[in-house]
Design an enzyme around this catalytic site. Structure first.
Site, mmCIF file in Angstrom:
data_model
loop_
_atom_site.group_PDB
_atom_site.id
_atom_site.type_symbol
_atom_site.label_atom_id
_atom_site.label_comp_id
_atom_site.label_asym_id
_atom_site.label_seq_id
_atom_site.Cartn_x
_atom_site.Cartn_y
_atom_site.Cartn_z
ATOM 1 N N HIS A 79 0.885 -0.988 0.078
ATOM 2 C CA HIS A 79 -0.062 -0.038 0.071
ATOM 3 C C HIS A 79 0.759 1.260 -0.159
ATOM 4 C CE1 HIS A 79 0.428 0.005 4.558
ATOM 5 N NE2 HIS A 79 0.329 1.357 4.400
ATOM 6 N N ASP A 126 -0.041 -7.642 1.588
ATOM 7 C CA ASP A 126 0.383 -6.359 1.594
ATOM 8 C C ASP A 126 1.999 -6.227 1.831
ATOM 9 O OD1 ASP A 126 0.396 -3.534 1.860
ATOM 10 O OD2 ASP A 126 -0.119 -3.495 3.509
ATOM 11 N N SER A 264 4.152 2.402 8.295
ATOM 12 C CA SER A 264 3.793 1.620 7.129
ATOM 13 C C SER A 264 4.945 1.031 6.667
ATOM 14 C CB SER A 264 2.650 2.077 6.129
ATOM 15 O OG SER A 264 1.341 2.025 6.640
#
Length: 318
Positions: A79, A126, A264
């Site tokens: 992402h 992911d 992230s």
């Protein structure tokens, strides 16, 4: 790059669960460490700051691609790079992003590859690699992290090591090393860390849910593994499906410690053999450090074959 909104019933940073029936989850591209402390400079030599136009937006991990003391492959979350990667650079050896050190290395990216089965709606798979224009050289402050099932033998290259790691600190209480793992994980057995195994997340993200700015200095936090069944139960109440083979959870039932926006793609590691090993990639969560909402991380051991294929197909390090 703007935050990635995952179309599942998951509350992003800010707002109350009672304010709306359907809520959004933000992938942790814009999510820093909550409830942690400043890491000792050089104690996470594998961590990468991914930047666009000189601004941090996601983390990553430098991995070994061969026998040479350099690498041109960074692991991160899908992402993080899904919406585009214009002017993407990888910064290695960083601690205080506002005051770059002489040992810091900044390398442009030439290519990004996210997992072909990545689903932005469910955040499953992911994981992605960033291919660099030139290799990052290993040094005392820049080293690759180990991957699950890595082994070490006489004469083989090392991973997951740091010359500055020490188990305790007395004179500098504001700085800390990754806490020692009480379980003593070993390769193979460590591919799926047991419940309550202490892990370490690190990054330059927000220090509170809804915060206004990322941390300039690298922060870290210790969080225990949450069992797959418990993780699935906690997220099913929010209408979110957990895929145990592809995801793992880490956090405290009472909350208070977590990764957050801006972390992230960064590493979730534990002390193992032959060195600190990357078990998770920061992926998503409900807010930051909320009670009953542990962070969710991509389970790296599920993707070792895919990672090896990306190294073979994309790395120019011989």
């Amino acid at each position: 790059m703007s935050g990635v909104v995952v179309a599942v019933s998951l509350l992003g940073c800010g707002g109350s669960e009672l304010e709306r029936a359907e809520v959004d989850a933000t992938g942790r591209m814009d999510q820093a460490i909550v409830g942690g402390n400043e890491a000792r400079p050089g104690s996470h030599p594998w961590i990468i700051s991914l930047q666009q136009y000189g601004s941090h937006f996601c983390g990553g991990s430098l991995i070994r691609v061969g026998n040479r003391a350099e690498s041109d492959i960074v692991l991160t979350a899908a992402h993080c790079i899904y919406d585009g990667t214009s002017r993407l650079t990888a910064v290695a050896g960083a601690h205080d992003l506002a005051s770059p050190s002489s040992t810091q290395q900044v390398v442009s990216a030439t290519k990004t590859v996210y997992h072909p089965a990545y689903n932005p709606d469910t955040t499953v798979n992911d994981i992605a690699v960033v291919v660099l224009a030139k290799p990052i050289k290993f040094s005392a402050t820049v080293q690759p992290v180990c991957l699950p099932w890595d082994t070490v033998s006489a004469g083989s290259p090392s991973c997951g090591q740091s010359s500055s790691m020490r188990p305790t600190l007395v004179s500098q209480p504001s700085l800390a090393e990754p806490p020692r793992n009480p379980v003593g994980l070993v390769p193979g057995e460590a591919s799926v860390p047991a419940e309550n195994t202490m892990m370490i997340a690190a990054g330059w993200g927000l220090t509170s849910e809804g915060g206004a700015a990322y941390s300039n200095v690298l922060l870290q936090v210790g969080v225990p593994i949450v069992g797959s069944a418990a993780l699935a139960r906690q997220y099913s109440s929010q209408g979110i499906t957990i895929f145990p083979e592809a995801m793992l959870g880490a956090g405290y039932a009472q909350g208070g410690k977590d990764s957050c926006q801006g972390d992230s793609g960064g590493p979730l590691v534990a002390k193992a053999l032959p060195g600190y090993t990357l078990y998770g990639i920061t992926s998503f969560g409900i807010g930051c450090a909320r009670a009953g909402s542990p962070g969710v991380y991509t389970r790296v051991s599920n993707y070792r074959s895919w990672i090896n294929a990306q190294i073979a197909n994309n790395s120019r390090v011989q």
